[in-house]
Design a protein around this motif. Sequence first.
Motif, PDB file in Angstrom:
ATOM      1  N   TRP A 246      18.237 -93.596 -24.675  1.00 33.37           N
ATOM      2  CA  TRP A 246      18.362 -92.145 -24.872  1.00 33.37           C
ATOM      3  C   TRP A 246      17.181 -91.430 -24.236  1.00 33.37           C
ATOM      4  N   ASP A 247      17.474 -90.382 -23.488  1.00 31.07           N
ATOM      5  CA  ASP A 247      16.436 -89.558 -22.870  1.00 31.07           C
ATOM      6  C   ASP A 247      16.245 -88.315 -23.730  1.00 31.07           C
ATOM      7  N   TRP A 248      15.109 -88.224 -24.416  1.00 29.33           N
ATOM      8  CA  TRP A 248      14.880 -87.106 -25.333  1.00 29.33           C
ATOM      9  C   TRP A 248      14.776 -85.766 -24.615  1.00 29.33           C
ATOM     10  N   ARG A 249      14.448 -85.803 -23.319  1.00 29.10           N
ATOM     11  CA  ARG A 249      14.305 -84.546 -22.579  1.00 29.10           C
ATOM     12  C   ARG A 249      15.650 -83.908 -22.268  1.00 29.10           C
ATOM     13  N   THR A 250      16.666 -84.717 -22.033  1.00 29.61           N
ATOM     14  CA  THR A 250      17.981 -84.196 -21.650  1.00 29.61           C
ATOM     15  C   THR A 250      19.050 -84.436 -22.715  1.00 29.61           C
ATOM     16  N   GLY A 251      18.798 -85.388 -23.605  1.00 31.38           N
ATOM     17  CA  GLY A 251      19.810 -85.770 -24.584  1.00 31.38           C
ATOM     18  C   GLY A 251      20.847 -86.728 -24.027  1.00 31.38           C
ATOM     19  N   GLU A 252      20.685 -87.114 -22.764  1.00 34.02           N
ATOM     20  CA  GLU A 252      21.660 -88.004 -22.140  1.00 34.02           C
ATOM     21  C   GLU A 252      21.363 -89.461 -22.483  1.00 34.02           C
ATOM     22  N   THR A 253      22.400 -90.281 -22.421  1.00 25.35           N
ATOM     23  CA  THR A 253      22.253 -91.706 -22.717  1.00 25.35           C
ATOM     24  C   THR A 253      22.816 -92.536 -21.570  1.00 25.35           C
ATOM     25  N   GLU A 254      22.324 -93.760 -21.489  1.00 24.30           N
ATOM     26  CA  GLU A 254      22.897 -94.727 -20.554  1.00 24.30           C
ATOM     27  C   GLU A 254      22.927 -96.083 -21.248  1.00 24.30           C
ATOM     28  N   VAL A 255      23.856 -96.906 -20.850  1.00 23.24           N
ATOM     29  CA  VAL A 255      24.000 -98.215 -21.483  1.00 23.24           C
ATOM     30  C   VAL A 255      22.733 -99.032 -21.261  1.00 23.24           C
ATOM     31  N   ALA A 256      22.207 -99.601 -22.337  1.00 25.13           N
ATOM     32  CA  ALA A 256      21.000-100.419 -22.234  1.00 25.13           C
ATOM     33  C   ALA A 256      21.329-101.755 -21.577  1.00 25.13           C
ATOM     34  N   SER A 257      20.410-102.228 -20.761  1.00 27.23           N
ATOM     35  CA  SER A 257      20.608-103.524 -20.119  1.00 27.23           C
ATOM     36  C   SER A 257      20.417-104.647 -21.136  1.00 27.23           C
ATOM     37  N   LYS A 258      20.863-105.822 -20.771  1.00 27.13           N
ATOM     38  CA  LYS A 258      20.695-106.980 -21.642  1.00 27.13           C
ATOM     39  C   LYS A 258      19.219-107.222 -21.922  1.00 27.13           C
ATOM     40  N   GLU A 259      18.382-107.048 -20.894  1.00 25.84           N
ATOM     41  CA  GLU A 259      16.941-107.261 -21.052  1.00 25.84           C
ATOM     42  C   GLU A 259      16.335-106.247 -22.022  1.00 25.84           C
ATOM     43  N   GLU A 260      16.766-104.994 -21.900  1.00 30.25           N
ATOM     44  CA  GLU A 260      16.241-103.953 -22.790  1.00 30.25           C
ATOM     45  C   GLU A 260      16.650-104.213 -24.237  1.00 30.25           C
ATOM     46  N   LEU A 261      17.869-104.673 -24.430  1.00 37.11           N
ATOM     47  CA  LEU A 261      18.327-104.970 -25.784  1.00 37.11           C
ATOM     48  C   LEU A 261      17.606-106.180 -26.359  1.00 37.11           C
ATOM     49  N   GLU A 262      17.315-107.157 -25.513  1.00 38.77           N
ATOM     50  CA  GLU A 262      16.594-108.339 -25.989  1.00 38.77           C
ATOM     51  C   GLU A 262      15.170-107.977 -26.396  1.00 38.77           C
ATOM     52  N   LYS A 263      14.545-107.058 -25.650  1.00 40.99           N
ATOM     53  CA  LYS A 263      13.195-106.609 -25.993  1.00 40.99           C
ATOM     54  C   LYS A 263      13.186-105.846 -27.315  1.00 40.99           C
ATOM     55  N   ALA A 264      14.287-105.144 -27.575  1.00 36.50           N
ATOM     56  CA  ALA A 264      14.373-104.342 -28.800  1.00 36.50           C
ATOM     57  C   ALA A 264      14.549-105.212 -30.029  1.00 36.50           C
TER      58      ALA A 264
END
Length: 227
Positions: free
Chosen positions: A209-227
């Motif tokens: 999620w981009d707090w500046r625009t409110g837009e979202t994009e699907v998180a990558s597998k790597e980003e989800l694993e880090k989370a």
Amino acid sequence: KKLPTEAISGMPFPSTKAERFGLIQEELAHEPFKLIVAVIFLNQTTGKAAIPMFRKFIDTYPTIDDIANASVDEIATLIEPLGLQNNRAKILINLARTWLSKPPTKGKRYKTPQYPTKTDSNGIKLSEVLADDDERIGAFEVGHLPGCGPYALDSWRIFCRDKCRDLAAGWNGEGAAEGFQPEWMRVRPTDKELRAYLRWMWLKEGFIWDWRTGETEVASKEELEKA
């Protein structure tokens, strides 16, 4: 990707597998009056100082009536360590009295000047009470309450609004109709901790999620694993 300084929360970022992020608003989501009191304490004050004082305040004044009937001097003396005690005391008493006489109610929205954006409430009179079928967006069910600035409005929208409107049993769409989008998904807070919380919530849904625009994009597998 490095985040701008103004986006960085001072709170540790929990795993997306955690049940709670750690905000006091999560604890008070089903007690909206106390939630607004808590954010009044947190406004311009660190959580380390504000939250213990909030708990002491609620122990001293456990009901809305207790606060409404208190004197400014009594409350100001209690909360003096936080600073701004006289102003906060007046706001808390007026908040309680207004809540008792005109509590937040489904289908009754009040002007919120310059919120969500600077022009959203243009054309809405302070005396107006908007119904839910009114398409103007610069008005919310707590807009008439003393102490409800942007931080309180963002907090209430994220954690309390859906339940107030009988749309869900909780802030994440619990018990809602299929396809329901929780209110938190439409909020773009100015507060760092709320921004961090929404980043975490969106990650739990699988999105960046981009707090500046409110837009979202699907998180990558790597980003989800880090989370």
